[in-house]
Design a protein around this motif. Structure first.
Motif, PDB file in Angstrom:
ATOM      1  N   VAL A  74      -7.738   0.417 -84.843  1.00 26.51           N
ATOM      2  CA  VAL A  74      -6.880   1.302 -85.639  1.00 26.51           C
ATOM      3  C   VAL A  74      -5.559   0.646 -86.044  1.00 26.51           C
ATOM      4  CG1 VAL A  74      -5.675   2.535 -83.787  1.00 26.51           C
ATOM      5  CG2 VAL A  74      -6.216   3.720 -85.908  1.00 26.51           C
ATOM      6  N   GLU A  75      -5.037  -0.242 -85.259  1.00 26.03           N
ATOM      7  CA  GLU A  75      -3.773  -0.898 -85.593  1.00 26.03           C
ATOM      8  C   GLU A  75      -3.958  -2.279 -86.219  1.00 26.03           C
ATOM      9  OE1 GLU A  75      -1.183  -0.793 -82.214  1.00 26.03           O
ATOM     10  OE2 GLU A  75      -1.117   1.389 -82.193  1.00 26.03           O
ATOM     11  N   LYS A  76      -5.200  -2.659 -86.473  1.00 24.22           N
ATOM     12  CA  LYS A  76      -5.473  -3.983 -87.036  1.00 24.22           C
ATOM     13  C   LYS A  76      -4.966  -4.118 -88.475  1.00 24.22           C
ATOM     14  CE  LYS A  76      -9.278  -7.254 -87.700  1.00 24.22           C
ATOM     15  NZ  LYS A  76     -10.707  -7.491 -87.492  1.00 24.22           N
ATOM     16  N   TYR A  77      -5.036  -3.032 -89.260  1.00 21.13           N
ATOM     17  CA  TYR A  77      -4.655  -3.085 -90.665  1.00 21.13           C
ATOM     18  C   TYR A  77      -3.533  -2.098 -90.957  1.00 21.13           C
ATOM     19  CZ  TYR A  77      -9.280  -5.243 -90.910  1.00 21.13           C
ATOM     20  OH  TYR A  77     -10.369  -6.039 -90.690  1.00 21.13           O
ATOM     21  N   ASN A  78      -2.691  -2.440 -91.921  1.00 22.08           N
ATOM     22  CA  ASN A  78      -1.609  -1.564 -92.361  1.00 22.08           C
ATOM     23  C   ASN A  78      -1.930  -1.107 -93.784  1.00 22.08           C
ATOM     24  OD1 ASN A  78       0.709  -0.316 -93.219  1.00 22.08           O
ATOM     25  ND2 ASN A  78       2.056  -2.065 -92.879  1.00 22.08           N
ATOM     26  N   TYR A  79      -2.428   0.115 -93.917  1.00 18.66           N
ATOM     27  CA  TYR A  79      -2.838   0.634 -95.212  1.00 18.66           C
ATOM     28  C   TYR A  79      -1.650   1.047 -96.081  1.00 18.66           C
ATOM     29  CZ  TYR A  79      -7.577   0.434 -93.440  1.00 18.66           C
ATOM     30  OH  TYR A  79      -8.770  -0.006 -92.937  1.00 18.66           O
ATOM     31  N   LEU A  80      -0.428   0.824 -95.595  1.00 18.34           N
ATOM     32  CA  LEU A  80       0.776   1.041 -96.393  1.00 18.34           C
ATOM     33  C   LEU A  80       1.481  -0.282 -96.700  1.00 18.34           C
ATOM     34  CD1 LEU A  80       2.144   4.302 -94.760  1.00 18.34           C
ATOM     35  CD2 LEU A  80       0.843   4.043 -96.886  1.00 18.34           C
ATOM     36  N   GLU A  81       0.818  -1.381 -96.400  1.00 20.59           N
ATOM     37  CA  GLU A  81       1.323  -2.713 -96.745  1.00 20.59           C
ATOM     38  C   GLU A  81       1.437  -2.819 -98.274  1.00 20.59           C
ATOM     39  OE1 GLU A  81      -0.126  -7.316 -95.909  1.00 20.59           O
ATOM     40  OE2 GLU A  81      -1.227  -5.655 -95.016  1.00 20.59           O
ATOM     41  N   GLU A  82       2.305  -3.697 -98.761  1.00 22.51           N
ATOM     42  CA  GLU A  82       2.591  -3.797-100.193  1.00 22.51           C
ATOM     43  C   GLU A  82       1.335  -3.937-101.051  1.00 22.51           C
ATOM     44  OE1 GLU A  82       5.235  -6.353-103.400  1.00 22.51           O
ATOM     45  OE2 GLU A  82       4.815  -7.231-101.440  1.00 22.51           O
ATOM     46  N   LYS A  83       0.370  -4.723-100.620  1.00 23.34           N
ATOM     47  CA  LYS A  83      -0.823  -4.915-101.458  1.00 23.34           C
ATOM     48  C   LYS A  83      -1.594  -3.599-101.642  1.00 23.34           C
ATOM     49  CE  LYS A  83      -3.429  -6.803 -97.547  1.00 23.34           C
ATOM     50  NZ  LYS A  83      -4.031  -8.031 -97.012  1.00 23.34           N
ATOM     51  N   PHE A  84      -1.572  -2.746-100.634  1.00 26.18           N
ATOM     52  CA  PHE A  84      -2.230  -1.442-100.770  1.00 26.18           C
ATOM     53  C   PHE A  84      -1.401  -0.500-101.640  1.00 26.18           C
ATOM     54  CE2 PHE A  84      -4.334  -2.976 -96.931  1.00 26.18           C
ATOM     55  CZ  PHE A  84      -5.658  -2.677 -97.225  1.00 26.18           C
ATOM     56  N   THR A  85      -0.100  -0.427-101.390  1.00 26.96           N
ATOM     57  CA  THR A  85       0.736   0.490-102.175  1.00 26.96           C
ATOM     58  C   THR A  85       0.763   0.079-103.647  1.00 26.96           C
ATOM     59  OG1 THR A  85       2.785  -0.691-101.591  1.00 26.96           O
ATOM     60  CG2 THR A  85       2.157   1.196-100.209  1.00 26.96           C
ATOM     61  N   CYS A  86       0.673  -1.218-103.920  1.00 22.87           N
ATOM     62  CA  CYS A  86       0.575  -1.703-105.296  1.00 22.87           C
ATOM     63  C   CYS A  86      -0.718  -1.183-105.935  1.00 22.87           C
ATOM     64  CB  CYS A  86       0.608  -3.223-105.294  1.00 22.87           C
ATOM     65  SG  CYS A  86       0.545  -3.961-106.930  1.00 22.87           S
ATOM     66  N   ALA A  87      -1.816  -1.225-105.199  1.00 22.64           N
ATOM     67  CA  ALA A  87      -3.102  -0.714-105.703  1.00 22.64           C
ATOM     68  C   ALA A  87      -3.030   0.788-105.948  1.00 22.64           C
ATOM     69  CB  ALA A  87      -4.218  -1.039-104.721  1.00 22.64           C
ATOM     70  N   TYR A  88      -2.466   1.548-104.995  1.00 21.72           N
ATOM     71  CA  TYR A  88      -2.350   3.005-105.159  1.00 21.72           C
ATOM     72  C   TYR A  88      -1.525   3.338-106.399  1.00 21.72           C
ATOM     73  CZ  TYR A  88      -3.395   2.752-100.092  1.00 21.72           C
ATOM     74  OH  TYR A  88      -3.917   2.461 -98.867  1.00 21.72           O
ATOM     75  N   LYS A  89      -0.421   2.611-106.586  1.00 19.25           N
ATOM     76  CA  LYS A  89       0.460   2.854-107.736  1.00 19.25           C
ATOM     77  C   LYS A  89      -0.280   2.551-109.033  1.00 19.25           C
ATOM     78  CE  LYS A  89       4.935   1.728-109.679  1.00 19.25           C
ATOM     79  NZ  LYS A  89       6.150   0.981-109.608  1.00 19.25           N
ATOM     80  N   TRP A  90      -1.022   1.452-109.076  1.00 19.91           N
ATOM     81  CA  TRP A  90      -1.780   1.089-110.267  1.00 19.91           C
ATOM     82  C   TRP A  90      -2.793   2.174-110.595  1.00 19.91           C
ATOM     83  CZ3 TRP A  90      -6.833   0.080-111.657  1.00 19.91           C
ATOM     84  CH2 TRP A  90      -7.019  -0.567-112.888  1.00 19.91           C
ATOM     85  N   LEU A  91      -3.500   2.674-109.586  1.00 20.15           N
ATOM     86  CA  LEU A  91      -4.478   3.742-109.809  1.00 20.15           C
ATOM     87  C   LEU A  91      -3.808   5.001-110.357  1.00 20.15           C
ATOM     88  CD1 LEU A  91      -6.693   3.327-106.610  1.00 20.15           C
ATOM     89  CD2 LEU A  91      -7.434   2.967-108.991  1.00 20.15           C
ATOM     90  N   ALA A  92      -2.644   5.339-109.837  1.00 17.67           N
ATOM     91  CA  ALA A  92      -1.946   6.565-110.243  1.00 17.67           C
ATOM     92  C   ALA A  92      -1.329   6.456-111.629  1.00 17.67           C
ATOM     93  CB  ALA A  92      -0.871   6.908-109.213  1.00 17.67           C
ATOM     94  N   GLU A  93      -0.896   5.264-112.021  1.00 13.03           N
ATOM     95  CA  GLU A  93      -0.132   5.117-113.260  1.00 13.03           C
ATOM     96  C   GLU A  93      -0.925   4.569-114.443  1.00 13.03           C
ATOM     97  OE1 GLU A  93       3.308   2.792-112.235  1.00 13.03           O
ATOM     98  OE2 GLU A  93       4.191   4.430-111.048  1.00 13.03           O
ATOM     99  N   THR A  94      -2.143   4.138-114.226  1.00 14.92           N
ATOM    100  CA  THR A  94      -2.948   3.538-115.286  1.00 14.92           C
ATOM    101  C   THR A  94      -3.843   4.599-115.924  1.00 14.92           C
ATOM    102  OG1 THR A  94      -2.956   1.434-114.094  1.00 14.92           O
ATOM    103  CG2 THR A  94      -4.632   1.709-115.792  1.00 14.92           C
ATOM    104  N   ASP A  95      -4.009   4.535-117.225  1.00 15.55           N
ATOM    105  CA  ASP A  95      -4.935   5.431-117.934  1.00 15.55           C
ATOM    106  C   ASP A  95      -6.351   4.888-117.714  1.00 15.55           C
ATOM    107  OD1 ASP A  95      -6.331   7.126-119.588  1.00 15.55           O
ATOM    108  OD2 ASP A  95      -5.403   6.405-121.449  1.00 15.55           O
ATOM    109  N   LEU A  96      -6.901   5.213-116.574  1.00 12.71           N
ATOM    110  CA  LEU A  96      -8.188   4.660-116.156  1.00 12.71           C
ATOM    111  C   LEU A  96      -9.336   5.088-117.059  1.00 12.71           C
ATOM    112  CD1 LEU A  96      -7.727   5.187-112.316  1.00 12.71           C
ATOM    113  CD2 LEU A  96      -7.414   3.070-113.612  1.00 12.71           C
ATOM    114  N   ALA A  97      -9.282   6.315-117.568  1.00  9.80           N
ATOM    115  CA  ALA A  97     -10.365   6.825-118.404  1.00  9.80           C
ATOM    116  C   ALA A  97     -10.544   5.986-119.669  1.00  9.80           C
ATOM    117  CB  ALA A  97     -10.109   8.282-118.761  1.00  9.80           C
ATOM    118  N   SER A  98      -9.472   5.372-120.153  1.00  6.58           N
ATOM    119  CA  SER A  98      -9.566   4.595-121.391  1.00  6.58           C
ATOM    120  C   SER A  98      -9.899   3.119-121.152  1.00  6.58           C
ATOM    121  CB  SER A  98      -8.261   4.702-122.182  1.00  6.58           C
ATOM    122  OG  SER A  98      -7.227   4.016-121.512  1.00  6.58           O
ATOM    123  N   LEU A  99      -9.878   2.678-119.899  1.00  6.30           N
ATOM    124  CA  LEU A  99     -10.171   1.267-119.619  1.00  6.30           C
ATOM    125  C   LEU A  99     -11.656   0.974-119.784  1.00  6.30           C
ATOM    126  CD1 LEU A  99      -8.134   0.329-116.395  1.00  6.30           C
ATOM    127  CD2 LEU A  99      -7.680  -0.344-118.753  1.00  6.30           C
TER     128      LEU A  99
END
Length: 150
Positions: free
Chosen positions: A9-34
């Protein structure tokens, strides 16, 4: 949803920058048009792959894992039944090193999660998963699989 075993459970940090960058991209990108294709999100560390497919019967799918990447699987449209189980104890059926893929024989026991529009699931290297499965019949799905490097 967060699913893990207490031993890791403590092996990975799901709030590390690489994850938060992915979450932000998913939230802010017009995915339906890609269109279907690959999109860099954070250099070679985070890459998004847009896919479109029709779901298949679970019996036609296979559990898989990855050694070098996490998957963040996000459903843009449609729905699918997503198989999950622990990697430990599974019998390897095929390895495709160049694609960071290991396929497994069907386990005796596994679970599923229903993924619908806007849902995502994160799978670590220890998590076997079987994507693209029908929920209540064939369904056209548009999905982004964000690959996050270990």
């Amino acid at each position: 949803m967060f699913f893990s075993n207490i031993k890791i459970v403590e092996k990975y940090n799901y709030l590390e920058e690489k994850f938060t960058c992915a979450y932000k991209w998913l939230a802010e990108t017009d995915l339906a048009s890609l269109p279907v294709g690959s999109y860099p999100v954070m250099g070679n560390t985070v890459v998004a792959n847009v896919q479109e497919y029709t779901t298949i019967p679970a019996s036609e799918g296979a559990f898989e894992t990855h050694e070098k990447y996490f998957d963040i699987q996000y459903v843009i449209s449609g729905k699918e039944q997503f198989g999950v189980c622990k990697r430990d104890g599974l019998s390897v059926k095929e390895r495709i090193e160049e694609n960071d893929l290991i396929f497994y024989e069907e386990p005796d026991l596994s679970g599923t999660v229903l993924l619908e529009e806007g849902d995502l699931i994160i799978v670590a290297p220890e998590d076997a998963h079987k994507p693209r499965c029908q929920a209540d019949g064939p369904c056209q799905v548009k999905k982004v699989v964000v690959k996050v490097a270990l």
